[in-house]
Design a protein around this motif. Structure first.
Motif, PDB file in Angstrom:
ATOM      1  N   TYR A  22       0.831  -1.199   0.000  1.00  0.00           N
ATOM      2  CA  TYR A  22       0.000   0.000   0.000  1.00  0.00           C
ATOM      3  C   TYR A  22       0.871   1.256   0.000  1.00  0.00           C
ATOM      4  CZ  TYR A  22      -3.427  -3.457   1.510  1.00  0.00           C
ATOM      5  OH  TYR A  22      -4.220  -4.578   1.590  1.00  0.00           O
ATOM      6  N   ARG A  23       0.279   2.311  -0.526  1.00  0.00           N
ATOM      7  CA  ARG A  23       0.906   3.637  -0.529  1.00  0.00           C
ATOM      8  C   ARG A  23      -0.009   4.581   0.247  1.00  0.00           C
ATOM      9  NH1 ARG A  23       2.122   7.309  -5.953  1.00  0.00           N
ATOM     10  NH2 ARG A  23       3.213   9.047  -4.903  1.00  0.00           N
ATOM     11  N   PHE A  24       0.566   5.268   1.212  1.00  0.00           N
ATOM     12  CA  PHE A  24      -0.179   6.187   2.074  1.00  0.00           C
ATOM     13  C   PHE A  24       0.279   7.605   1.781  1.00  0.00           C
ATOM     14  CE2 PHE A  24      -0.244   8.837   5.859  1.00  0.00           C
ATOM     15  CZ  PHE A  24      -1.546   8.710   6.307  1.00  0.00           C
ATOM     16  N   GLN A  25      -0.689   8.522   1.629  1.00  0.00           N
ATOM     17  CA  GLN A  25      -0.366   9.927   1.423  1.00  0.00           C
ATOM     18  C   GLN A  25      -1.161  10.790   2.396  1.00  0.00           C
ATOM     19  OE1 GLN A  25      -1.149  10.656  -2.799  1.00  0.00           O
ATOM     20  NE2 GLN A  25       1.046  10.512  -3.226  1.00  0.00           N
ATOM     21  N   LEU A  26      -0.473  11.790   2.948  1.00  0.00           N
ATOM     22  CA  LEU A  26      -1.084  12.760   3.853  1.00  0.00           C
ATOM     23  C   LEU A  26      -0.641  14.142   3.421  1.00  0.00           C
ATOM     24  CD1 LEU A  26      -2.601  13.299   6.663  1.00  0.00           C
ATOM     25  CD2 LEU A  26      -0.295  13.377   7.630  1.00  0.00           C
ATOM     26  N   THR A  27      -1.587  15.067   3.319  1.00  0.00           N
ATOM     27  CA  THR A  27      -1.252  16.429   2.917  1.00  0.00           C
ATOM     28  C   THR A  27      -2.161  17.408   3.631  1.00  0.00           C
ATOM     29  OG1 THR A  27      -0.795  17.816   0.987  1.00  0.00           O
ATOM     30  CG2 THR A  27      -2.823  16.507   0.932  1.00  0.00           C
ATOM     31  N   THR A  28      -1.900  18.690   3.439  1.00  0.00           N
ATOM     32  CA  THR A  28      -2.741  19.705   4.058  1.00  0.00           C
ATOM     33  C   THR A  28      -4.084  19.772   3.340  1.00  0.00           C
ATOM     34  OG1 THR A  28      -1.792  21.410   2.629  1.00  0.00           O
ATOM     35  CG2 THR A  28      -0.744  21.052   4.778  1.00  0.00           C
ATOM     36  N   SER A  29      -5.071  20.315   4.014  1.00  0.00           N
ATOM     37  CA  SER A  29      -6.421  20.332   3.456  1.00  0.00           C
ATOM     38  C   SER A  29      -6.515  21.178   2.194  1.00  0.00           C
ATOM     39  CB  SER A  29      -7.410  20.847   4.502  1.00  0.00           C
ATOM     40  OG  SER A  29      -7.050  22.166   4.918  1.00  0.00           O
ATOM     41  N   THR A  30      -5.590  22.119   2.004  1.00  0.00           N
ATOM     42  CA  THR A  30      -5.640  22.978   0.818  1.00  0.00           C
ATOM     43  C   THR A  30      -5.018  22.316  -0.409  1.00  0.00           C
ATOM     44  OG1 THR A  30      -3.567  24.033   1.517  1.00  0.00           O
ATOM     45  CG2 THR A  30      -5.629  25.091   2.197  1.00  0.00           C
ATOM     46  N   ASP A  31      -4.253  21.238  -0.201  1.00  0.00           N
ATOM     47  CA  ASP A  31      -3.615  20.521  -1.314  1.00  0.00           C
ATOM     48  C   ASP A  31      -4.575  19.439  -1.802  1.00  0.00           C
ATOM     49  OD1 ASP A  31      -1.845  19.454  -3.145  1.00  0.00           O
ATOM     50  OD2 ASP A  31      -0.630  18.410  -1.636  1.00  0.00           O
ATOM     51  N   THR A  32      -5.620  19.862  -2.529  1.00  0.00           N
ATOM     52  CA  THR A  32      -6.687  18.927  -2.892  1.00  0.00           C
ATOM     53  C   THR A  32      -6.234  17.838  -3.853  1.00  0.00           C
ATOM     54  OG1 THR A  32      -7.390  20.460  -4.631  1.00  0.00           O
ATOM     55  CG2 THR A  32      -8.493  20.625  -2.477  1.00  0.00           C
ATOM     56  N   ASN A  33      -5.162  18.086  -4.617  1.00  0.00           N
ATOM     57  CA  ASN A  33      -4.678  17.098  -5.588  1.00  0.00           C
ATOM     58  C   ASN A  33      -3.467  16.308  -5.093  1.00  0.00           C
ATOM     59  OD1 ASN A  33      -6.612  17.768  -7.594  1.00  0.00           O
ATOM     60  ND2 ASN A  33      -5.392  19.568  -8.162  1.00  0.00           N
ATOM     61  N   PHE A  34      -3.096  16.512  -3.841  1.00  0.00           N
ATOM     62  CA  PHE A  34      -1.950  15.803  -3.246  1.00  0.00           C
ATOM     63  C   PHE A  34      -0.675  16.012  -4.067  1.00  0.00           C
ATOM     64  CE2 PHE A  34      -5.555  13.754  -1.333  1.00  0.00           C
ATOM     65  CZ  PHE A  34      -5.128  13.319  -0.094  1.00  0.00           C
ATOM     66  N   THR A  35      -0.483  17.246  -4.529  1.00  0.00           N
ATOM     67  CA  THR A  35       0.713  17.533  -5.333  1.00  0.00           C
ATOM     68  C   THR A  35       1.973  17.649  -4.470  1.00  0.00           C
ATOM     69  OG1 THR A  35       0.163  19.886  -5.225  1.00  0.00           O
ATOM     70  CG2 THR A  35      -0.591  18.656  -7.164  1.00  0.00           C
ATOM     71  N   GLY A  36       1.819  17.983  -3.214  1.00  0.00           N
ATOM     72  CA  GLY A  36       2.981  18.100  -2.333  1.00  0.00           C
ATOM     73  C   GLY A  36       2.715  17.498  -0.987  1.00  0.00           C
ATOM     74  N   PRO A  37       2.450  16.178  -0.916  1.00  0.00           N
ATOM     75  CA  PRO A  37       2.094  15.571   0.376  1.00  0.00           C
ATOM     76  C   PRO A  37       3.229  15.665   1.381  1.00  0.00           C
ATOM     77  CG  PRO A  37       2.548  13.877  -1.262  1.00  0.00           C
ATOM     78  CD  PRO A  37       2.525  15.183  -1.995  1.00  0.00           C
ATOM     79  N   SER A  38       2.869  15.902   2.631  1.00  0.00           N
ATOM     80  CA  SER A  38       3.879  15.935   3.692  1.00  0.00           C
ATOM     81  C   SER A  38       4.338  14.535   4.071  1.00  0.00           C
ATOM     82  CB  SER A  38       3.323  16.666   4.917  1.00  0.00           C
ATOM     83  OG  SER A  38       2.082  16.114   5.313  1.00  0.00           O
ATOM     84  N   VAL A  39       3.480  13.528   3.812  1.00  0.00           N
ATOM     85  CA  VAL A  39       3.852  12.120   4.006  1.00  0.00           C
ATOM     86  C   VAL A  39       3.469  11.368   2.731  1.00  0.00           C
ATOM     87  CG1 VAL A  39       3.540  10.021   5.369  1.00  0.00           C
ATOM     88  CG2 VAL A  39       3.460  12.256   6.493  1.00  0.00           C
ATOM     89  N   ASP A  40       4.421  10.623   2.167  1.00  0.00           N
ATOM     90  CA  ASP A  40       4.154   9.803   0.976  1.00  0.00           C
ATOM     91  C   ASP A  40       4.941   8.508   1.155  1.00  0.00           C
ATOM     92  OD1 ASP A  40       3.588   8.699  -1.455  1.00  0.00           O
ATOM     93  OD2 ASP A  40       4.203  10.436  -2.645  1.00  0.00           O
ATOM     94  N   GLN A  41       4.305   7.515   1.772  1.00  0.00           N
ATOM     95  CA  GLN A  41       4.981   6.279   2.158  1.00  0.00           C
ATOM     96  C   GLN A  41       4.491   5.118   1.296  1.00  0.00           C
ATOM     97  OE1 GLN A  41       7.434   5.878   4.681  1.00  0.00           O
ATOM     98  NE2 GLN A  41       7.626   3.925   3.627  1.00  0.00           N
ATOM     99  N   SER A  42       5.414   4.447   0.593  1.00  0.00           N
ATOM    100  CA  SER A  42       5.072   3.311  -0.261  1.00  0.00           C
ATOM    101  C   SER A  42       5.523   2.007   0.382  1.00  0.00           C
ATOM    102  CB  SER A  42       5.732   3.466  -1.633  1.00  0.00           C
ATOM    103  OG  SER A  42       5.298   4.635  -2.283  1.00  0.00           O
ATOM    104  N   ASP A  43       5.112   0.896  -0.239  1.00  0.00           N
ATOM    105  CA  ASP A  43       5.530  -0.455   0.154  1.00  0.00           C
ATOM    106  C   ASP A  43       5.139  -0.806   1.589  1.00  0.00           C
ATOM    107  OD1 ASP A  43       6.711  -0.868  -2.378  1.00  0.00           O
ATOM    108  OD2 ASP A  43       8.553   0.133  -1.715  1.00  0.00           O
ATOM    109  N   ILE A  44       4.002  -0.304   2.029  1.00  0.00           N
ATOM    110  CA  ILE A  44       3.480  -0.669   3.352  1.00  0.00           C
ATOM    111  C   ILE A  44       2.826  -2.041   3.225  1.00  0.00           C
ATOM    112  CG2 ILE A  44       1.897  -0.027   5.196  1.00  0.00           C
ATOM    113  CD1 ILE A  44       2.145   2.880   4.190  1.00  0.00           C
TER     114      ILE A  44
END
Length: 339
Positions: free
Chosen positions: A104-126
């Motif tokens: 799995y790939r997990f992404q977390l971003t701020t509420s204003t980044d609606t397209n997840f263009t600059g996620p603060s967390v982008d973790q793959s291979d979970i």
């Protein structure tokens, strides 16, 4: 030249291959779009021919598997959409199955980044269906989503995103209320402090007591206290103790510890007073005599209190007078106590 053949395991003799390419001069071949294989298992081999068309002997057969179908998108489960979470929330989602295995790939971003263009967390291979951030979240609004990837490299669509509000604000620092700093106490004192409230309750408390102001070695450590008071149950040894309290809200944000106070555990009784008056065996007509004894001092506590008793015999079984909590080393019987 080379002849390439691809077939299914059911056609082990390559009688009806799904692909047969002859006259190849290179040692690689990429299938054209029109030759795309369906999902499934396949076998392939290559035979070499010399310039006169004579075939080489005994080509080696190998197998491979084709899976071009993406796994299903995961469904988010926790936290609930719009939830308020502490700085280190646990994110969970549904399990996805696929013959090739799933990560799995997990992404977390701020509420204003609606397209997840600059996620603060982008973790793959979970490899499990949960993720716990290592870096604490700041207070603010966030969006998160999850994608599945199978063992063949096919990725699902991302799940529908959820929102959450991060709460990294600790509750107020408690104020110690009793005992007074430096007060003498018994070996099982009751310690109290001010109650603390927080929007993300309930609030619990952590209490520490130590014989060192650094609190490196703890004589008492209590956590998850739900009320602003604690009574020591295992008697403390004599000495001076430092104590402090911190508050924690329902999102695990902990306040700083309060300024410490001290208390003094005194388990050693003061010296026995010496009776000074009346003198031993004195005969008197005074029915309200003054009883006097020596002053006593103690190394712990600001004052010493006295208890005086009178009895008709030295066994003190039946008391004629019993006065306690006297602050001075003398007592004169009142008229109502006349002998």
């Amino acid at each position: 030249s080379y002849t390439l053949q691809v077939t299914t395991p059911a056609d082990a003799g390559f009688a009806t291959p799904v692909l047969s390419k002859t006259g190849l001069t290179a040692t690689t071949y990429t299938l054209l779009s029109a030759e795309a294989l369906n999902d499934g298992s396949y076998m392939w081999r290559v035979r070499v021919f010399d310039a006169l068309g004579n075939p080489g002997c005994c080509p080696t057969t190998r197998s491979f598997q084709v899976d071009a179908t993406a796994p299903a998108a995961p469904a988010l489960s926790l936290p609930a959409d719009g939830a308020v979470e502490g700085p280190l929330p646990m994110f969970e989602w549904s399990s996805v199955t696929d013959p090739g295995g799933v990560t799995y790939r997990f992404q977390l971003t701020t509420s204003t980044d609606t397209n997840f263009t600059g996620p603060s967390v982008d973790q793959s291979d979970i490899q499990i269906t949960m993720f716990h951030p290592v870096t604490p979240l700041f207070s603010g609004s966030y969006r998160w989503r999850v994608q599945a990837k199978d063992g063949f490299g096919n990725t699902s669509a991302f799940s529908a995103a959820r929102t959450l509000t991060g709460d990294a604000t600790p509750p107020p620092v408690p104020t110690l209320t009793a005992p007074d700093s430096g007060a003498p106490v018994s070996g099982t004192p009751t310690l109290t402090w001010s109650a603390v409230t927080d929007p993300n309750g309930p609030v619990t408390y952590s209490l520490q007591a130590s014989t060192q102001a650094s609190f490196l070695l703890l004589a008492i450590e209590q956590t998850n206290l739900t009320v602003p008071t604690f009574t020591v149950t295992t008697p403390l040894v004599q000495g001076t103790y430092f104590w402090r309290v911190a508050a924690r809200d329902g999102k695990l944000n902990q306040s700083a510890f309060s300024a410490f106070r001290t208390f003094i555990v005194d388990t050693t009784p003061p010296p026995v007073p010496s009776i000074t008056a009346p003198a031993q065996g004195l005969k008197t007509s005074n029915r309200t005599p003054k009883l006097d004894w020596s002053d006593v001092t103690d190394n712990v506590g600001p004052t010493v209190k006295y208890q005086v008793q009178l009895a008709a015999n030295g066994l003190f079984i039946t008391l004629t007078l019993d006065k306690s909590n006297l602050k001075v080393s003398e007592y004169t019987l009142a008229q109502g106590e006349a002998l």
